[in-house]
Structure formats: C-alpha cells, structure tokens
Design a protein around this motif. Structure first.
Motif, PDB file in Angstrom:
ATOM      1  N   THR A  50       3.757  11.591  36.519  1.00 12.29           N
ATOM      2  CA  THR A  50       4.017  13.010  36.290  1.00 12.29           C
ATOM      3  C   THR A  50       5.056  13.538  37.264  1.00 12.29           C
ATOM      4  OG1 THR A  50       1.787  13.367  35.434  1.00 12.29           O
ATOM      5  CG2 THR A  50       2.960  15.299  36.274  1.00 12.29           C
ATOM      6  N   LEU A  51       4.912  13.172  38.534  1.00 17.28           N
ATOM      7  CA  LEU A  51       5.873  13.633  39.542  1.00 17.28           C
ATOM      8  C   LEU A  51       7.258  13.095  39.247  1.00 17.28           C
ATOM      9  CD1 LEU A  51       6.695  14.956  42.185  1.00 17.28           C
ATOM     10  CD2 LEU A  51       5.821  12.946  43.398  1.00 17.28           C
ATOM     11  N   ARG A  52       7.351  11.829  38.957  1.00 18.09           N
ATOM     12  CA  ARG A  52       8.654  11.224  38.692  1.00 18.09           C
ATOM     13  C   ARG A  52       9.337  11.909  37.500  1.00 18.09           C
ATOM     14  NH1 ARG A  52      10.945   6.457  40.272  1.00 18.09           N
ATOM     15  NH2 ARG A  52      12.609   5.702  38.927  1.00 18.09           N
ATOM     16  N   GLN A  53       8.590  12.163  36.429  1.00 18.88           N
ATOM     17  CA  GLN A  53       9.174  12.814  35.260  1.00 18.88           C
ATOM     18  C   GLN A  53       9.625  14.236  35.592  1.00 18.88           C
ATOM     19  OE1 GLN A  53       9.976  11.466  32.371  1.00 18.88           O
ATOM     20  NE2 GLN A  53      10.899  13.436  31.778  1.00 18.88           N
ATOM     21  N   SER A  54       8.843  14.952  36.367  1.00 20.15           N
ATOM     22  CA  SER A  54       9.210  16.316  36.747  1.00 20.15           C
ATOM     23  C   SER A  54      10.490  16.335  37.579  1.00 20.15           C
ATOM     24  CB  SER A  54       8.066  16.966  37.528  1.00 20.15           C
ATOM     25  OG  SER A  54       6.902  17.062  36.738  1.00 20.15           O
ATOM     26  N   LEU A  55      10.618  15.373  38.480  1.00 15.35           N
ATOM     27  CA  LEU A  55      11.832  15.301  39.295  1.00 15.35           C
ATOM     28  C   LEU A  55      13.051  14.987  38.435  1.00 15.35           C
ATOM     29  CD1 LEU A  55      10.351  13.341  42.334  1.00 15.35           C
ATOM     30  CD2 LEU A  55      11.136  15.726  42.360  1.00 15.35           C
ATOM     31  N   LEU A  56      12.890  14.069  37.496  1.00 14.35           N
ATOM     32  CA  LEU A  56      14.004  13.750  36.597  1.00 14.35           C
ATOM     33  C   LEU A  56      14.415  14.964  35.774  1.00 14.35           C
ATOM     34  CD1 LEU A  56      12.833  10.229  35.383  1.00 14.35           C
ATOM     35  CD2 LEU A  56      14.864  10.703  36.765  1.00 14.35           C
ATOM     36  N   GLU A  57      13.452  15.757  35.357  1.00 15.70           N
ATOM     37  CA  GLU A  57      13.771  16.954  34.580  1.00 15.70           C
ATOM     38  C   GLU A  57      14.515  17.990  35.409  1.00 15.70           C
ATOM     39  OE1 GLU A  57       9.997  18.176  33.079  1.00 15.70           O
ATOM     40  OE2 GLU A  57       9.881  16.534  31.606  1.00 15.70           O
ATOM     41  N   LEU A  58      14.308  17.956  36.728  1.00 19.67           N
ATOM     42  CA  LEU A  58      15.062  18.829  37.620  1.00 19.67           C
ATOM     43  C   LEU A  58      16.455  18.287  37.908  1.00 19.67           C
ATOM     44  CD1 LEU A  58      12.566  20.001  40.393  1.00 19.67           C
ATOM     45  CD2 LEU A  58      13.661  21.405  38.654  1.00 19.67           C
ATOM     46  N   GLY A  59      16.723  17.080  37.462  1.00 17.96           N
ATOM     47  CA  GLY A  59      18.013  16.456  37.737  1.00 17.96           C
ATOM     48  C   GLY A  59      18.048  15.676  39.023  1.00 17.96           C
ATOM     49  N   MET A  60      16.869  15.456  39.626  1.00 16.27           N
ATOM     50  CA  MET A  60      16.800  14.722  40.891  1.00 16.27           C
ATOM     51  C   MET A  60      16.620  13.233  40.636  1.00 16.27           C
ATOM     52  SD  MET A  60      14.608  17.262  43.325  1.00 16.27           S
ATOM     53  CE  MET A  60      15.272  16.482  44.802  1.00 16.27           C
ATOM     54  N   THR A  61      16.988  12.433  41.624  1.00 12.17           N
ATOM     55  CA  THR A  61      16.975  10.976  41.481  1.00 12.17           C
ATOM     56  C   THR A  61      15.877  10.354  42.325  1.00 12.17           C
ATOM     57  OG1 THR A  61      19.380  11.051  41.251  1.00 12.17           O
ATOM     58  CG2 THR A  61      18.372   8.887  41.637  1.00 12.17           C
ATOM     59  N   PRO A  62      14.756   9.923  41.731  1.00 11.91           N
ATOM     60  CA  PRO A  62      13.786   9.139  42.504  1.00 11.91           C
ATOM     61  C   PRO A  62      14.456   7.881  43.049  1.00 11.91           C
ATOM     62  CG  PRO A  62      12.822   9.890  40.444  1.00 11.91           C
ATOM     63  CD  PRO A  62      14.296  10.168  40.354  1.00 11.91           C
ATOM     64  N   ALA A  63      14.121   7.549  44.274  1.00 14.03           N
ATOM     65  CA  ALA A  63      14.804   6.437  44.931  1.00 14.03           C
ATOM     66  C   ALA A  63      14.440   5.084  44.347  1.00 14.03           C
ATOM     67  CB  ALA A  63      14.480   6.449  46.427  1.00 14.03           C
ATOM     68  N   ALA A  64      13.206   4.936  43.887  1.00 16.22           N
ATOM     69  CA  ALA A  64      12.740   3.632  43.424  1.00 16.22           C
ATOM     70  C   ALA A  64      13.105   3.379  41.974  1.00 16.22           C
ATOM     71  CB  ALA A  64      11.224   3.532  43.586  1.00 16.22           C
ATOM     72  N   ASP A  65      13.441   2.134  41.667  1.00 21.20           N
ATOM     73  CA  ASP A  65      13.599   1.741  40.268  1.00 21.20           C
ATOM     74  C   ASP A  65      12.280   2.009  39.535  1.00 21.20           C
ATOM     75  OD1 ASP A  65      16.147   0.876  40.816  1.00 21.20           O
ATOM     76  OD2 ASP A  65      15.602  -1.251  40.956  1.00 21.20           O
TER      77      ASP A  65
END
Length: 373
Positions: free
Chosen positions: A271-286
């Motif tokens: 959920t967190l990873r998807q929310s960050l992507l929707e904000l346009g942010m880049t999670p560091a981990a593959d």
C-alpha cells in the motif's frame, strides 16, 4: 503522541509496556526460569527453528559481533554479501576480528540473487562462512534468503550467518529448512518490544564450532549461554524488563498467527509503495525485492532529507528516518513493522506530500556507493 515511522526502536503496544513495568524479578528466580523458556519457545515459529535461541543484552550489532567471535577465527576466509549499509557493517565486524573478508557488493536498491552468490563463491574459493543480510533497511530490500542458502549449500559447507535484525517476526524465516547456522534479531523492531536484547538462534553445528574454536571471548560466549538457557537462566544479568515485555509481545504475535503477521507487513508495504508511486516518488528498492518492513524513497532533486524529517516532525508529529551512507541526504526511510495501524502509514504519505508542496514531482536518479544507480 508522535507517529513513529522509523526503522526502530518503535512504539510498543500498551500490553507490552504494562508487562515491562510489572516489577523486576531476579534472573536466578523460579519466576524467571518460567519466563525465559516461555519467551524463547514462543519465538521458534518466527525463526523457523528448533535450535537454541540465545538472549544477549545488547544491540543488533552486538549480536552480529557475537556471531563473528564464536564462529570465526583470525585469518578465516569469509564471503560477505552486501546490498547496503548494514551488509557492509557485517563485513566490517568480521574484518575487525581478523577475518579475511571478500565483499560481494550488490547495487543498492536491489537484492543478491542465487546466481550472484553462486558466482561469488566460485570466485572467492573455499570460505569458512558466508555473511548475509536478510532485510537491508538502508535500501528497503528483502533478500531471497531461501534461494541464497540453497545456492551456498550446493557448492559449499560454509557456515551461513544471517542478519535477521529487521526481518524476524515480519517475514518468513525458516532457519532449519534453509540451512542457516546463526540468525540474529532484536526485540525493538518486528517483535514489538523495547530495545535491549539481541536474540540469536544457533544451529548445533554453530554451537560445535564455537565450542571448538572461534575467538577468545567472555561475555559473548555461545556455549556458556546455551548451557545457562538449558537451566532456564542467562550467563549474566539480562534486560529483565525487556524480557517481561517480550513475553507479552510474543503472546500477541502467536495469537495473531505467523502467516497473518507476515501478510499484514506485506500488505502495508504494498500500500505504501503504491501510494508513493501515485505521488510520483521513486521507492529505492526494485519491486521484486521490496522489504515488508521498511520503504526507502528517493526525494526530488534539491530536497534534503534532514529538512523533510524536521518538517514532518514539527508540522505533523511524524518521525521518519533519513538514508544511510551516500543516500543520507537524498532518501528518507519509512518503517512499517511491529505494531502499527494502516492509518499511520496513510497519514505519513499524506504528510510527506504536503511537506514537499506537491502531489507529483519528477523522479530523481540516485547514485549508490560505487557508482551504481
């Protein structure tokens, strides 16, 4: 009260705090001899082992040092597989005690694969031990530990020493089935208790190696602690209040059930990873190796982690961690392990968007140590 979204120490459930405050008991008392085996036996499903679990009063780094001094002698050849800051630390501890350490460095943001480790072993030649980090909190990466252990066992009888500090209690860990010799974790992360104890599961082979060799040590002695645990106590005074709280925490985890605990962590991470992507942010981990307990996220160009952390705390009462090493100022890390609520994760993402002043911004390319993107 602050919303603590760091990688630990973390807030504990009220039941754990109450148990820790019930009053100190002697570690030579009958009450303690009932407490200790209850706690250690309760942890077995989360380590995936029937092997001895040794409680040392120290940090996770102390647990890593204990693994090294019991299992390695000066001059022993060691392969350290590192995908981040804490993998590097494990290698440094072994090197400090005279081991001949070869580091197989994996680009930050991804995990080692079985093929990586097999090739590194072929290149390194015979080694006494392989050091692995199950969950690398500096980058938010979970290594495929089972596959790595299979690759090692196919070509080597090396001891497998694992940093499970931020994974045991939140991700599947089957020590016996996977052939792990030493697994180190702590109380203050996924196990939902206060800091103060490193819990070290040790295979019979590791105990035999420690009995026959290793390094000179006094406090961090596996055989003596194993003998004390057999008698229901510890070699020296432990963090009794932490153990009392841990009993309550383990009871909660067992009641929830390991599979539900693991799924809760996976769901929060997704959920967190998807929310960050929707904000346009880049999670560091593959995505294929994203950690279930910590998410590292790169900040937009020109935005410093220190300022973001201060703003989140002062304006929203939310604590996050900055990056480590070369990622210190361009990355923040958000913890989702132990006792947490989905609303706390959602509030963190919303506050991060407000602090950055936008709901979408360009992603940045961040260089890892050694020049890897």
């Amino acid at each position: 009260m602050n919303n603590v979204r760091t990688s630990g120490p973390l807030p504990v459930p009220p039941q754990v705090a109450e148990a820790s405050a019930q009053g100190i008991i002697s570690h030579r008392s009958d009450a303690f001899r009932a407490l200790l085996p209850e706690v250690l036996d309760g942890l077995r499903p989360f380590f995936g082992t029937r092997a001895p679990i040794l409680p040392f009063t120290c940090s996770g780094t102390g647990g890593m040092e204990a693994a090294v001094v019991n299992c390695l002698a000066p001059g022993d050849r060691v392969l350290a597989v590192s995908a981040g800051h804490f993998g590097d630390r494990f290698a440094e501890v072994a090197r400090c005690y005279g081991a001949d350490v070869t580091v197989h460095q994996v680009p930050w943001g991804t995990a080692p694969t079985a093929a990586d480790v097999a090739e590194a072993l072929r290149a390194a030649g015979p080694v006494r031990a392989v050091l692995l980090t199950h969950n690398e909190t500096s980058t938010g990466v979970l290594a495929p530990l089972r596959e790595l252990c299979v690759a090692i066992r196919e070509s080597s009888d090396a001891l497998i020493l694992v940093d499970g500090v931020s994974s045991v209690g939140a991700a599947r860990f089957d020590m016996d089935d996977w052939g792990v010799d030493v697994a180190v974790t702590v109380t203050q992360k996924a196990l939902m208790a206060q800091p103060g104890l490193s819990l070290i599961a040790t295979s019979r082979r590791a105990l035999r190696v420690a009995h026959e060799g290793g390094q000179r040590r006094y406090y961090f002695d596996f055989p003596r602690m194993a003998a004390a645990v057999e008698e229901g106590t510890t070699t020296y005074t432990p963090a009794v209040a932490v153990l009392q709280g841990l009993r309550a925490a383990v009871g909660m985890l067992r009641a929830e059930g390991p599979e539900r605990v693991f799924e809760r962590h996976r769901a929060a991470a997704g959920t967190l990873r998807q929310s960050l992507l929707e904000l346009g942010m880049t999670p560091a981990a593959d995505a294929w190796c994203a950690s279930p307990t910590v998410t590292a996220v790169h900040l937009p160009d020109g935005v410093g982690a220190s300022g973001v952390r201060r703003a989140l705390e002062r304006e929203h009462g939310i604590l996050v961690a900055s990056g480590r090493s070369a990622w210190k100022e361009n990355t923040v890390r958000i913890g989702h392990m132990g006792a947490f609520h989905a609303a706390e994760i959602e509030d963190t993402v919303a506050a991060l968007g407000r602090v950055l002043g936008t709901t979408a911004f360009p992603r940045r390319e961040v260089q890892a140590p050694g020049g890897h993107a």
